[in-house]
Design an enzyme around this catalytic site. Structure first.
Site, short mmCIF file in Angstrom:
data_model
loop_
_atom_site.label_atom_id
_atom_site.label_comp_id
_atom_site.label_asym_id
_atom_site.label_seq_id
_atom_site.Cartn_x
_atom_site.Cartn_y
_atom_site.Cartn_z
N LYS A 1 -66.94 17.05 -16.82
CA LYS A 1 -65.53 17.40 -16.63
C LYS A 1 -65.27 17.89 -15.21
CE LYS A 1 -62.64 17.31 -19.11
NZ LYS A 1 -61.68 16.17 -19.30
N ASP B 1 -55.10 14.65 -20.76
CA ASP B 1 -55.89 14.72 -19.53
C ASP B 1 -55.09 14.26 -18.33
OD1 ASP B 1 -58.38 15.80 -20.11
OD2 ASP B 1 -59.18 13.92 -20.87
N TYR C 1 -65.59 13.03 -14.47
CA TYR C 1 -64.18 12.83 -14.84
C TYR C 1 -63.37 13.84 -14.03
CZ TYR C 1 -65.59 9.97 -18.84
OH TYR C 1 -66.12 9.00 -19.63
N HIS D 1 -59.40 13.31 -13.42
CA HIS D 1 -58.02 13.36 -13.92
C HIS D 1 -57.14 14.20 -13.00
CE1 HIS D 1 -59.15 11.34 -17.64
NE2 HIS D 1 -60.15 12.18 -17.79
N GLU E 1 -62.98 7.88 -14.47
CA GLU E 1 -61.87 7.23 -15.16
C GLU E 1 -61.13 6.18 -14.33
OE1 GLU E 1 -60.00 10.89 -13.24
OE2 GLU E 1 -61.87 10.42 -14.28
N ARG F 1 -71.18 18.61 -23.67
CA ARG F 1 -71.74 17.38 -23.13
C ARG F 1 -72.51 17.67 -21.85
NH1 ARG F 1 -66.37 13.80 -22.78
NH2 ARG F 1 -65.51 15.89 -22.41
#
Length: 369
Positions: free
Chosen positions: A73, A268, A91, A93, A116, A15
């Site tokens: 990520k 995650d 993201y 996490h 998120e 991605r």
């Protein structure tokens, strides 16, 4: 504002955080966009498409040096050296990964905004939602694949054979992941049990898709009973910003049928199954107590074209708002402000600080602005 777009280095993560169309929108708004060389190729977007949209192509160091860095990520350890006191939007996490990332962000003074934990005016999670949907869709198909006997599974097919449903899928959680997993499993023709707390939400789902789905109120006893008799268990539990609770204990896993499959989409955030541990697309499963565990931490990366377009659609308005107005645009928007996890060497997201045992490093964002 200068915006850097990073090429992902996580295992088989194809991605990219911005499409050429999105880059063009930012350029037209007066911003400079620098895309790391080949950042979009895994999603089918070539360097020439970005330059045609007005972006520049550069090195990783140049992209990381931007005022605003966007990626998909969380930074990996080999990327920590690039961190600085700029803005990172991705993201994260943090509650579910090693504390070393949080420590690196604090040391660098990075203002790290997590997709998120950004909320909309209705309290939804608009930037997490598209990837949750993709992961939910995947969960049922992944579970079906690993049930095949040649994969070590039970040899049960999830599907309708003539007029009879075969296979049982239990989904723990009734959010976006859970709903998409339920629709996919039901569409295959499996028997679907959804464990959750909101029966009204499930009744709405049944109106949309009447079929073989059954709702059970979530609790230790109901989870244990459903898990024990399931062919596939899908973990779809989310506590915003915090570590996922272990709702499926190791003792429950031991009672499952040999060759059953666990797909822990909550991985995650640490996973909602006690026996789960992070895996990768290159090495996606492990077996414990004769149960196949699939715990890939970047599931949507398997479908990068779809995922990138969906992510860009969701994040671009926020990127544009941030680029136009800087951090005042974030702190002035309560929902956007909830996305800020670290800033100025402090943790600004309380659930992250609590999950990592770092409350001494916690300061509410409003006290920093």
């Amino acid at each position: 504002m200068k915006i850097g777009v990073i090429k992902e280095i996580k295992d088989k993560e194809n991605r990219v955080a911005l499409t050429p169309s999105g880059a063009g929108t930012l350029v037209q708004a007066g911003h400079d966009v620098l895309v790391e060389h080949d950042a979009g190729t895994g999603s089918g977007f070539g360097n020439d498409e970005y330059t045609a949209a007005g972006a520049q192509i550069g090195t990783a160091a140049e992209a990381w040096d931007a005022e605003l860095v966007i990626k998909v990520k969380e930074p990996l350890e080999q990327e920590y050296g690039f961190l600085k006191d700029n803005i990172l939007f991705t993201y994260l996490h943090l509650a579910g990964v090693t504390p070393s990332l949080t420590e690196a962000l604090l040391t660098a003074g990075t203002t790290a905004i997590a997709y998120e934990t950004v909320e909309d005016r209705h309290g939804g999670l608009p930037l997490l939602a598209p990837m949750s949907a993709i992961a939910g869709n995947m969960a049922a198909t992944v579970g079906a694949w690993y049930l095949a006997r040649f994969n070590g599974g039970r040899g049960i097919q999830l599907g309708r054979i003539l007029d009879e449903r075969h296979g049982t899928v239990t989904i723990i959680g009734d959010g976006i992941v859970g709903r998409h997993a339920a629709f996919s499993a039901d569409g295959m023709g499996a028997n679907v049990i959804m464990l959750g707390k909101d029966s009204a939400r499930f009744e709405h789902l049944q109106q949309i898709r009447p079929g073989g789905m059954r709702f059970v109120e979530s609790g230790p006893d109901t989870i244990e009973e459903a898990v024990k008799n399931s062919d596939v268990v899908i973990g779809a539990v989310l506590l915003r910003g915090s570590r996922a609770p272990h709702l499926v204990t190791e003792a429950m896993v031991k009672r499952m049928q040999t060759g059953a499959v666990i797909v822990d989409v909550s991985i995650d955030q640490g996973g909602c199954v006690e026996t789960s541990r992070p895996t990768s697309h290159s090495d996606p499963v492990f077996v414990k107590h004769d149960i196949i565990h699939y715990c890939v931490t970047n599931m949507p990366g398997a479908y990068p074209r779809t995922a990138t377009i969906a992510l860009d659609t969701a994040t671009l308005p926020y990127v544009l708002k941030l680029a136009d107005g800087g951090m005042p645009a974030v702190s002035g928007d309560p929902g956007f402000g909830k996305g800020v996890n670290t800033s100025r060497g402090r943790i600004t997201c309380k659930p992250v600080a609590e999950a990592l045992g770092m409350m001494g490093a916690y300061t509410p964002l409003m006290e920093l602005t």
